[in-house]
Scaffold this motif. Structure first.
Motif, mmCIF file in Angstrom:
data_model
loop_
_atom_site.group_PDB
_atom_site.id
_atom_site.type_symbol
_atom_site.label_atom_id
_atom_site.label_comp_id
_atom_site.label_asym_id
_atom_site.label_seq_id
_atom_site.Cartn_x
_atom_site.Cartn_y
_atom_site.Cartn_z
ATOM 1 N N SER A 147 15.966 -3.036 11.186
ATOM 2 C CA SER A 147 16.491 -1.679 11.074
ATOM 3 C C SER A 147 17.919 -1.614 11.591
ATOM 4 O O SER A 147 18.797 -1.005 10.966
ATOM 5 C CB SER A 147 15.611 -0.707 11.866
ATOM 6 N N SER A 148 18.166 -2.249 12.743
ATOM 7 C CA SER A 148 19.488 -2.224 13.351
ATOM 8 C C SER A 148 20.549 -2.829 12.438
ATOM 9 O O SER A 148 21.675 -2.312 12.337
ATOM 10 C CB SER A 148 19.449 -2.986 14.682
ATOM 11 N N LEU A 149 20.194 -3.918 11.758
ATOM 12 C CA LEU A 149 21.168 -4.638 10.937
ATOM 13 C C LEU A 149 21.152 -4.203 9.472
ATOM 14 O O LEU A 149 21.936 -4.717 8.675
ATOM 15 C CB LEU A 149 20.903 -6.138 11.027
ATOM 16 N N GLY A 150 20.288 -3.273 9.117
ATOM 17 C CA GLY A 150 20.242 -2.814 7.734
ATOM 18 C C GLY A 150 19.766 -3.878 6.766
ATOM 19 O O GLY A 150 20.218 -3.944 5.626
ATOM 20 N N ASP A 151 18.820 -4.722 7.219
ATOM 21 C CA ASP A 151 18.369 -5.832 6.379
ATOM 22 C C ASP A 151 17.599 -5.365 5.143
ATOM 23 O O ASP A 151 17.701 -5.963 4.076
ATOM 24 C CB ASP A 151 17.463 -6.772 7.184
ATOM 25 N N GLY A 152 16.786 -4.356 5.309
ATOM 26 C CA GLY A 152 15.904 -3.926 4.234
ATOM 27 C C GLY A 152 14.487 -3.814 4.752
ATOM 28 O O GLY A 152 14.222 -3.962 5.945
ATOM 29 N N ILE A 153 13.545 -3.562 3.847
ATOM 30 C CA ILE A 153 12.157 -3.306 4.216
ATOM 31 C C ILE A 153 11.262 -4.380 3.616
ATOM 32 O O ILE A 153 11.284 -4.631 2.405
ATOM 33 C CB ILE A 153 11.704 -1.910 3.727
ATOM 34 N N PHE A 154 10.490 -5.016 4.468
ATOM 35 C CA PHE A 154 9.524 -6.016 4.038
ATOM 36 C C PHE A 154 8.450 -5.365 3.178
ATOM 37 O O PHE A 154 7.997 -4.252 3.455
ATOM 38 C CB PHE A 154 8.902 -6.654 5.280
ATOM 39 N N ASP A 155 8.012 -6.070 2.134
ATOM 40 C CA ASP A 155 6.995 -5.541 1.213
ATOM 41 C C ASP A 155 5.602 -5.782 1.799
ATOM 42 O O ASP A 155 4.843 -6.640 1.348
ATOM 43 C CB ASP A 155 7.150 -6.223 -0.152
ATOM 44 N N GLY A 156 5.268 -5.005 2.812
ATOM 45 C CA GLY A 156 4.045 -5.235 3.555
ATOM 46 C C GLY A 156 2.774 -5.028 2.760
ATOM 47 O O GLY A 156 1.796 -5.766 2.932
ATOM 48 N N LEU A 157 2.739 -4.040 1.896
ATOM 49 C CA LEU A 157 1.515 -3.758 1.142
ATOM 50 C C LEU A 157 1.209 -4.875 0.155
ATOM 51 O O LEU A 157 0.058 -5.310 0.027
ATOM 52 C CB LEU A 157 1.645 -2.426 0.408
ATOM 53 N N ARG A 158 2.218 -5.346 -0.547
ATOM 54 C CA ARG A 158 1.994 -6.430 -1.506
ATOM 55 C C ARG A 158 1.617 -7.718 -0.759
ATOM 56 O O ARG A 158 0.763 -8.487 -1.208
ATOM 57 C CB ARG A 158 3.234 -6.653 -2.364
ATOM 58 N N TRP A 159 2.263 -7.957 0.371
ATOM 59 C CA TRP A 159 1.953 -9.135 1.193
ATOM 60 C C TRP A 159 0.493 -9.078 1.659
ATOM 61 O O TRP A 159 -0.241 -10.055 1.582
ATOM 62 C CB TRP A 159 2.899 -9.177 2.382
#
Length: 453
Positions: free
Chosen positions: A295-307
Motif C-alpha cells: 500500500s505504501s509503495l503503490g504496488d497494486g493489489i494481490f489477486d487473493g480470491l483467484r489465488w
C-alpha cells in the motif's frame, strides 16, 4: 517442561476448550490435550504464532521519512527506492545490528515468532567487502541471539542493475556479488547461524529477475538446501522490463525456467494475470504478501480470491517495516480485496470466518516459507505461540472465530500479551523481556542517522 493452559486454543482441527500444551526442553510441543484441568501458566486464548516471511530490517530506520513529494511529477516505488539507496549508504554493522534487534523485538510484540530476513546489505559503502565477507549476516544473527526470535536468514544474490546486465548503480553497490563470491558469503552466513538455537534456518534469495541473470538464478537455486525466496511481479515497470529482455512476463518466465515448488516463496506478485495466478498457485509455492508496504509503495493489489480458489498458500511479511503490525497486515489484505471487488468477507470460507482464514493461512503459509516446523499447535512442531488478552474490551466474552475477527478488524497488536518462539517465552504482558535496552540502542542509532535523507 513448560505447561501452558488455555481457556480456548486454535488447533489444526478447529477451536478447542481447556487446552493443555506441554513444551519440551528442546522447544517443541510435546503434547496438546483438550478438555484438560487447569494447570501451569493459564491464558484466555492461545494461537499458533506466525512467521514474518519477508523483512528488510534496516529499512525500519527510515520509516515515516519518505512521505514528502520529491521534485518528480509523480512519486512512485522508483523514487522511494532512490531515497532508500541514499539512506543505506552510511549504515555500518553496529547500526544494522541495533536496527535488526529493534525490528525483531517489534515483531515479537506484534505476535510473530520468526523473522525471515531477506538480507541484501552485504558490503561497505562503495561496495568493498568487509574483512569477514558475511559480517552483515553475522549481525542479523547476533540480533536474533539477543531478541530470541526464530530466524530464517536469506542471503540475497544481487548481480545487476537491470535485466540488460547493466552495472549496479552507486546505491546498489553494497548488495552486489557474482555467484562465486555469493557462494562464499552463504557459507559464512551458515557459520554465523551456529550461535543460534536449533530452530534457525538458512535459505537463499535470488533478488529478482531484474537483478540476477538466468545463469545466476540457476546457480543460486543449486546452492539451496532450504527455502528459496524471490521478489516477483511487484511493479508494472518491472513486468515491462522482464518482458522486453526475456520475451515473457515475470511469472510465466519463472514457471517455464525454474523448478518452482513448495520450497519457494514469491514476494508481492501484485502484477499477475489470471492464468499466472492460477499457475503459480498450483506450483505449491507460497505467495509472500506485505500489504502495508504494498500500500505504501503503490504496488497494486494481490489477486487473493483467484489465488485462494486455485489452492494457493500465502503468508505475511512486514517488508520495509514502515509499520510492524500482524493484525494490520491481515486487515489490509482483506480490505484491499473488498475495495477492488466491492464486497465483504471475501476471503472467508464456509465454516471459517474472514479472521480465521486470514490468520490460519498466514500461520501455515509463513511456516512453509520459513522452512520452519511450525504454523499449528501440534505435537512435534516448534512451540511458536501467542496469547491474546481475553480481558480486552473487544475480546471479552467472545468464543472461537469471533476472537480472531475482533482482534484483526476491531483491535490491534496491543491485544497480544505473550509470545513464545520455539518455546522461548520472550514477550510477557505485551513487552519483550529486553524491551528497554533494545529500544535505547535503536534510539542511539536514530540520533546518528536522522540526517541521512
Amino acid at each position: 517442561m513448560q505447561v501452558i493452559w488455555a481457556e480456548q486454543a486454535l488447533l489444526p482441527e478447529g477451536w478447542a476448550e481447556h487446552v493443555r500444551i506441554e513444551i519440551a526442553a528442546d522447544g517443541r510441543i510435546a503434547s496438546v490435550t483438550a478438555r484438560a484441568p487447569r494447570e501451569g501458566q493459564a491464558h484466555a486464548v492461545i494461537l499458533p504464532a506466525p512467521a514474518n516471511l519477508h523483512s528488510h530490517a534496516f529499512q525500519r530506520a527510515m520509516a515515516g521519512l519518505t512521505e514528502a513529494r520529491g521534485p518528480a511529477v509523480g512519486d512512485s516505488f522508483w523514487t522511494w527506492r532512490q531515497l532508500m539507496f541514499r539512506f543505506l549508504d552510511r549504515l555500518d554493522p553496529d547500526h544494522v545490528e541495533a536496527i535488526a534487534a529493534y525490528v525483531q523485538m517489534q515483531m515479537l510484540e506484534a505476535g510473530y515468532a520468526c523473522n525471515v530476513e531477506f538480507h541484501y546489505l552485504h558490503h561497505r559503502p562503495g561496495g568493498l567487502p568487509y574483512d569477514d565477507l558475511s559480517e552483515m549476516s553475522s549481525r542479523i544473527a547476533a540480533a536474533s541471539a539477543r531478541t530470541g526470535i526464530g530466524l530464517t536468514l536469506l542471503p540475497v544474490l544481487y548481480q545487476y542493475g537491470g535485466c540488460d546486465g547493466r552495472p549496479l548503480a552507486p546505491g546498489q553497490i553494497r548488495f552486489g556479488n557474482d555467484p562465486d563470491r555469493f557462494a562464499r558469503l552463504v557459507q559464512g552466513a551458515e557459520t554465523a547461524l551456529r550461535c543460534l538455537p536449533a530452530d534457525a534456518r538458512l535459505g537463499i534469495a535470488p533478488h529478482s529477475l531484474r537483478a540476477v541473470s538466468p545463469e545466476g538464478l540457476a546457480a543460486a537455486v543449486a546452492m539451496a538446501r532450504g527455502p528459496i525466496h524471490m521478489h516477483l511481479a511487484e511493479q508494472q515497470a518491472e513486468v515491462d522490463e522482464v518482458m522486453a529482455a526475456h520475451g515473457a512476463r515475470p511469472v510465466r518466465w519463472l514457471l517455464d525456467h525454474a523448478p518452482v515448488d513448495q520450497d519457494w516463496c514469491l514476494i508481492h506478485c501484485t502484477q499477475m494475470q489470471p492464468d499466472e495466478t492460477q499457475g503459480l498457485a498450483r506450483s505449491g509455492a507460497v505467495a509472500g504478501l506485505c500489504p502495508i508496504t504494498e500500500s505504501s509503495l503503490g504496488d497494486g493489489i494481490f489477486d487473493g480470491l483467484r489465488w485462494q480458489a486455485a489452492g494457493g498458500r500465502f503468508g505475511i511479511g512486514s517488508d520495509s517495516n514502515i509499520r510492524i503490525s500482524l493484525s494490520e497486515e491481515l486487515r489490509t489484505l482483506e480490505y484491499s480485496q473488498r475495495l477492488r471487488d466491492r464486497g465483504r468477507a471475501l476471503l472467508a470460507r464456509p465454516g471459517a470466518s474472514t479472521g480465521r482464514v486470514l490468520f490460519q493461512c498466514a500461520a501455515q503459509g509463513g511456516a512453509q516459507a520459513a522452512g520452519r516446523l511450525a504454523g499449528e499447535l501440534r505435537a512435534g512442531l516448534w512451540a511458536d505461540m501467542l496469547a491474546l488478552d481475553g480481558a480486552a474490551v473487544d475480546l471479552a466474552g467472545l468464543r472461537g472465530d469471533s476472537v480472531l475477527d475482533a482482534w484483526i478488524f476491531a483491535g490491534d497488536d496491543r491485544m497480544v500479551l505473550d509470545v513464545w518462539s520455539a518455546g522461548r517465552h520472550l514477550v510477557s504482558g505485551g513487552r519483550h523481556r529486553d524491551h528497554d535496552a533494545i529500544t535505547a540502542g535503536y534510539a542511539r542509532v536514530m540520533q546518528q542517522t536522522r540526517d541521512m535523507l
